[in-house]
Scaffold this motif. Structure first.
Motif, PDB file in Angstrom:
ATOM      1  N   ARG A  11      -0.061  -1.156  -2.728  1.00  0.00           N
ATOM      2  CA  ARG A  11      -0.591  -2.310  -2.002  1.00  0.00           C
ATOM      3  C   ARG A  11      -1.931  -1.982  -1.348  1.00  0.00           C
ATOM      4  NH1 ARG A  11       3.735  -4.314   1.850  1.00  0.00           N
ATOM      5  NH2 ARG A  11       4.631  -2.298   1.364  1.00  0.00           N
ATOM      6  N   GLY A  12      -2.868  -2.886  -1.468  1.00  0.00           N
ATOM      7  CA  GLY A  12      -4.210  -2.651  -0.932  1.00  0.00           C
ATOM      8  C   GLY A  12      -5.209  -2.363  -2.044  1.00  0.00           C
ATOM      9  N   LEU A  13      -4.688  -2.033  -3.247  1.00  0.00           N
ATOM     10  CA  LEU A  13      -5.587  -1.691  -4.366  1.00  0.00           C
ATOM     11  C   LEU A  13      -5.689  -2.817  -5.396  1.00  0.00           C
ATOM     12  CD1 LEU A  13      -4.750   2.075  -5.008  1.00  0.00           C
ATOM     13  CD2 LEU A  13      -6.605   1.098  -3.658  1.00  0.00           C
ATOM     14  N   GLU A  14      -5.096  -3.987  -5.086  1.00  0.00           N
ATOM     15  CA  GLU A  14      -5.048  -5.066  -6.076  1.00  0.00           C
ATOM     16  C   GLU A  14      -6.450  -5.496  -6.514  1.00  0.00           C
ATOM     17  OE1 GLU A  14      -3.632  -5.203  -3.072  1.00  0.00           O
ATOM     18  OE2 GLU A  14      -1.482  -5.477  -3.300  1.00  0.00           O
ATOM     19  N   GLU A  15      -7.376  -5.599  -5.550  1.00  0.00           N
ATOM     20  CA  GLU A  15      -8.716  -6.101  -5.898  1.00  0.00           C
ATOM     21  C   GLU A  15      -9.466  -5.124  -6.804  1.00  0.00           C
ATOM     22  OE1 GLU A  15     -10.045  -9.125  -5.513  1.00  0.00           O
ATOM     23  OE2 GLU A  15      -8.053  -9.651  -4.737  1.00  0.00           O
ATOM     24  N   VAL A  16      -9.354  -3.825  -6.511  1.00  0.00           N
ATOM     25  CA  VAL A  16     -10.059  -2.863  -7.381  1.00  0.00           C
ATOM     26  C   VAL A  16      -9.408  -2.812  -8.767  1.00  0.00           C
ATOM     27  CG1 VAL A  16     -11.335  -1.323  -5.831  1.00  0.00           C
ATOM     28  CG2 VAL A  16      -8.932  -0.915  -6.197  1.00  0.00           C
ATOM     29  N   LEU A  17      -8.096  -2.980  -8.808  1.00  0.00           N
ATOM     30  CA  LEU A  17      -7.421  -3.019 -10.115  1.00  0.00           C
ATOM     31  C   LEU A  17      -7.890  -4.234 -10.917  1.00  0.00           C
ATOM     32  CD1 LEU A  17      -5.347  -2.140 -12.195  1.00  0.00           C
ATOM     33  CD2 LEU A  17      -3.537  -3.074 -10.769  1.00  0.00           C
ATOM     34  N   GLY A  33       0.770  -5.864  -4.704  1.00  0.00           N
ATOM     35  CA  GLY A  33       1.201  -4.675  -5.432  1.00  0.00           C
ATOM     36  C   GLY A  33       1.100  -4.785  -6.944  1.00  0.00           C
ATOM     37  N   ALA A  34       0.376  -5.776  -7.450  1.00  0.00           N
ATOM     38  CA  ALA A  34       0.298  -5.928  -8.920  1.00  0.00           C
ATOM     39  C   ALA A  34      -0.807  -6.896  -9.310  1.00  0.00           C
ATOM     40  CB  ALA A  34       1.625  -6.443  -9.456  1.00  0.00           C
ATOM     41  N   VAL A  35      -1.191  -6.829 -10.578  1.00  0.00           N
ATOM     42  CA  VAL A  35      -2.096  -7.832 -11.148  1.00  0.00           C
ATOM     43  C   VAL A  35      -1.469  -8.327 -12.452  1.00  0.00           C
ATOM     44  CG1 VAL A  35      -4.377  -8.261 -12.135  1.00  0.00           C
ATOM     45  CG2 VAL A  35      -4.163  -6.783 -10.141  1.00  0.00           C
ATOM     46  N   GLU A  36      -1.391  -9.651 -12.601  1.00  0.00           N
ATOM     47  CA  GLU A  36      -0.839 -10.226 -13.833  1.00  0.00           C
ATOM     48  C   GLU A  36      -1.982 -10.548 -14.772  1.00  0.00           C
ATOM     49  OE1 GLU A  36       2.908 -12.477 -11.702  1.00  0.00           O
ATOM     50  OE2 GLU A  36       1.248 -13.658 -12.490  1.00  0.00           O
ATOM     51  N   ALA A  54      -3.893   1.683 -11.607  1.00  0.00           N
ATOM     52  CA  ALA A  54      -2.584   1.115 -11.970  1.00  0.00           C
ATOM     53  C   ALA A  54      -1.530   2.213 -12.062  1.00  0.00           C
ATOM     54  CB  ALA A  54      -2.672   0.394 -13.310  1.00  0.00           C
ATOM     55  N   ILE A  55      -0.316   1.877 -11.668  1.00  0.00           N
ATOM     56  CA  ILE A  55       0.799   2.841 -11.754  1.00  0.00           C
ATOM     57  C   ILE A  55       1.540   2.671 -13.085  1.00  0.00           C
ATOM     58  CG2 ILE A  55       2.940   3.632 -10.672  1.00  0.00           C
ATOM     59  CD1 ILE A  55       1.755   2.604  -7.996  1.00  0.00           C
ATOM     60  N   GLN A 356      -6.570  -1.756   4.903  1.00  0.00           N
ATOM     61  CA  GLN A 356      -5.191  -1.267   5.009  1.00  0.00           C
ATOM     62  C   GLN A 356      -4.652  -0.855   3.646  1.00  0.00           C
ATOM     63  OE1 GLN A 356      -2.521  -3.256   7.800  1.00  0.00           O
ATOM     64  NE2 GLN A 356      -1.017  -3.180   6.150  1.00  0.00           N
ATOM     65  N   LEU A 357      -4.094   0.352   3.618  1.00  0.00           N
ATOM     66  CA  LEU A 357      -3.560   0.898   2.361  1.00  0.00           C
ATOM     67  C   LEU A 357      -2.228   1.591   2.630  1.00  0.00           C
ATOM     68  CD1 LEU A 357      -6.712   2.702   0.911  1.00  0.00           C
ATOM     69  CD2 LEU A 357      -5.719   0.579   0.088  1.00  0.00           C
ATOM     70  N   PHE A 358      -1.552   2.006   1.576  1.00  0.00           N
ATOM     71  CA  PHE A 358      -0.313   2.767   1.729  1.00  0.00           C
ATOM     72  C   PHE A 358      -0.439   4.090   0.991  1.00  0.00           C
ATOM     73  CE2 PHE A 358       0.931  -1.377   2.941  1.00  0.00           C
ATOM     74  CZ  PHE A 358       1.941  -1.184   3.878  1.00  0.00           C
ATOM     75  N   ASN A 359      -0.176   5.174   1.735  1.00  0.00           N
ATOM     76  CA  ASN A 359      -0.103   6.483   1.105  1.00  0.00           C
ATOM     77  C   ASN A 359       1.389   6.767   0.951  1.00  0.00           C
ATOM     78  OD1 ASN A 359      -0.436   9.059   0.213  1.00  0.00           O
ATOM     79  ND2 ASN A 359      -1.290   9.885   2.113  1.00  0.00           N
ATOM     80  N   GLY A 360       1.960   6.456  -0.197  1.00  0.00           N
ATOM     81  CA  GLY A 360       3.433   6.425  -0.321  1.00  0.00           C
ATOM     82  C   GLY A 360       3.926   5.354   0.649  1.00  0.00           C
ATOM     83  N   PRO A 361       4.916   5.696   1.478  1.00  0.00           N
ATOM     84  CA  PRO A 361       5.440   4.688   2.403  1.00  0.00           C
ATOM     85  C   PRO A 361       4.600   4.571   3.683  1.00  0.00           C
ATOM     86  CG  PRO A 361       6.744   6.704   2.528  1.00  0.00           C
ATOM     87  CD  PRO A 361       5.684   6.947   1.512  1.00  0.00           C
ATOM     88  N   LEU A 362       3.664   5.495   3.882  1.00  0.00           N
ATOM     89  CA  LEU A 362       2.909   5.547   5.142  1.00  0.00           C
ATOM     90  C   LEU A 362       1.754   4.543   5.155  1.00  0.00           C
ATOM     91  CD1 LEU A 362       2.588   7.221   7.828  1.00  0.00           C
ATOM     92  CD2 LEU A 362       0.922   8.604   6.568  1.00  0.00           C
ATOM     93  N   LYS A 363       1.817   3.644   6.168  1.00  0.00           N
ATOM     94  CA  LYS A 363       0.735   2.661   6.296  1.00  0.00           C
ATOM     95  C   LYS A 363      -0.519   3.385   6.813  1.00  0.00           C
ATOM     96  CE  LYS A 363       1.623  -1.634   8.079  1.00  0.00           C
ATOM     97  NZ  LYS A 363       1.662  -2.618   9.166  1.00  0.00           N
ATOM     98  N   CYS A 364      -1.639   3.187   6.140  1.00  0.00           N
ATOM     99  CA  CYS A 364      -2.868   3.905   6.508  1.00  0.00           C
ATOM    100  C   CYS A 364      -4.022   2.928   6.633  1.00  0.00           C
ATOM    101  CB  CYS A 364      -3.262   4.873   5.396  1.00  0.00           C
ATOM    102  SG  CYS A 364      -2.155   6.224   5.186  1.00  0.00           S
TER     103      CYS A 364
END
Ligand SMILES: C[S@@+](CC[C@H](N)C(=O)[O-])C[C@H]1O[C@@H](n2cnc3c(N)ncnc32)[C@H](O)[C@@H]1O
Length: 381
Positions: A11-17, A33-36, A54-55, A356-364
């Motif tokens: 989450r937080g990386l949708e726009e760059v993806l 958390g995704a792009v369709e 992308a994961i 705002q981003l997530f490093n694993g479960p940690l909000k950063c």
């Protein structure tokens, strides 16, 4: 054939993806958390090879409302598995998301697997076997408030597993997040990059892959390569094209760390990623930073201090990091991935951007500080 696809991301990386997909000629729509997107098999192959943030790349199979076991079974039974599975193929079902009726996600996975096996027995007269670790076909069940959707995972191992990270790395960033930080910071491969607390070097290696136009997945394979119904010659072509298009980075890419052990791992990672000749490693304390050329992107994730007692020590480190950067890096931009707001306040620079981003479960928070010369002033963050 046009496929409906979803690329998942942190989450937080949708726009760059979304922008990465645009570069591949694909228009998408972001959701958390995704792009369709809609794509051909060729574009799915290129997406797996090229997407840095992308994961997984998933292909949509079926969706519908779902209140419990029966509806989920019927939905899973409606998929034409007989067109996807061959006699020796192994399968696994992975569950993502949440649903009140399936607090036990293992149960939801079993329902899908039972429907798949029943349909295969009915249509083909055999039962596919389950291999949770290394299946030929991984089915992803996405649960969301009264609805569910089924996908095929075309990636296999998550795309963050590029294959270059040494096992011993401590608290490393995910490769996708490291690439995401670079893209969010506006890195296009032409600016100098420095990670002054580089640890196992993920940001530096990702910068080198990006700057040299190397696909992040160039050394790994993808699940869809095993599928008889997916055309894989596109991937071969895309790989060959990508290798021919590699180039030398235009500006220095440097990783520094205090710990020799971390630098040894970083070197190993760069070698495994095929970018060791494109980067420079230096041992040194961030508090004694040498002069940094103006225009450098200084990107790092400093220690957060999760253990008791560590935070007090880190207060001084964050303050000294801010001071060193102000002394030595005027005209550059400092980007910090910060997991602890109390420490973030110590940097003594004014953030012009906070993401705002997530490093694993940690909000950063990923914060940008334009660097101007001067000493630390209390309350400056
Ligand atoms: C959270 S880790 C960075 C992880 C890294 N991004 C990766 O992917 O592996 C923080 C790093 O800061 C380094 N470090 C701590 N204090 C330092 C200092 N004073 N100067 C330079 N590096 C330091 C540690 O050795 C550690 O490798």
């Amino acid at each position: 054939m046009e496929l409906t696809c979803v690329a998942t991301c942190s989450r937080g990386l949708e726009e760059v993806l979304l922008q990465e997909l645009q570069l591949l000629g694909v228009r998408g729509q972001a959701r958390p958390g995704a792009v369709e997107f809609a794509a051909t098999w060729e574009q799915v192959a290129r997406a797996n090879l090229w997407l840095r943030t992308a994961i997984r790349v998933l292909v949509f199979l079926a969706s519908g409302p779902c209140s419990g076991r029966e509806e989920l079974y019927q939905l899973a039974f409606s998929v034409r598995w007989e067109e996807l599975l061959w006699r020796e193929a192994t399968v696994a079902v992975q569950v993502a998301g949440r649903h009140a009726a399936f607090a036990n996600t293992h149960f939801a996975a079993m329902v899908v697997k039972d429907a798949l096996v029943d349909r295969m027995r009915e249509h083909r007269g055999f039962r596919p076997s389950v291999d949770v670790k290394n299946p030929d076909l991984r089915v992803v069940l996405h649960l969301e408030r009264g609805a569910c959707a089924l996908y095929l995972d075309t990636s296999g191992e998550p795309l963050s597993h590029r294959g270059y990270r040494p096992r011993q790395a401590q608290a490393p960033l995910s490769e996708c997040l490291a690439a995401g930080l670079l893209l969010l910071a506006g890195y296009d491969g032409r600016q100098p990059v420095l990670d002054p607390m580089c640890g196992s070097g993920t940001i530096v290696v990702e910068a080198a892959l990006l700057a040299s136009r190397t696909p992040p997945g160039w050394k790994r394979s993808f699940a869809f390569e095993r599928w008889p119904f997916a055309s894989t010659h596109h991937l071969k072509e895309a790989r060959a094209e990508a290798l021919a298009g590699r180039r030398k980075p235009a500006a220095p890419i440097v990783g520094r760390d205090l710990a020799q052990q971390a630098l040894n791992l970083a070197r190993k990672a760069a070698k495994a990623a095929g970018v060791d000749a494109l980067v420079r490693w230096e041992r040194g304390d961030v508090r004694e930073l040498p002069r940094v050329p103006a225009g450098t992107l200084i990107i790092t994730n400093p220690p957060y201090g999760v253990r008791l007692g560590e935070e007090a020590e880190l207060v001084a480190l964050y303050r000294q990091l801010g001071d060193a950067v102000k002394r030595q890096a005027a005209g550059s931009t400092l980007w910090l991935l910060l997991g602890n707001p109390r420490l973030a306040r110590q940097v003594g620079l004014k953030a012009c951007k906070k993401i705002q981003l997530f490093n694993g479960p940690l909000k950063c928070q990923f914060c940008a500080y334009p660097v101007v010369e001067g000493e630390f002033k209390k309350g400056g963050a």
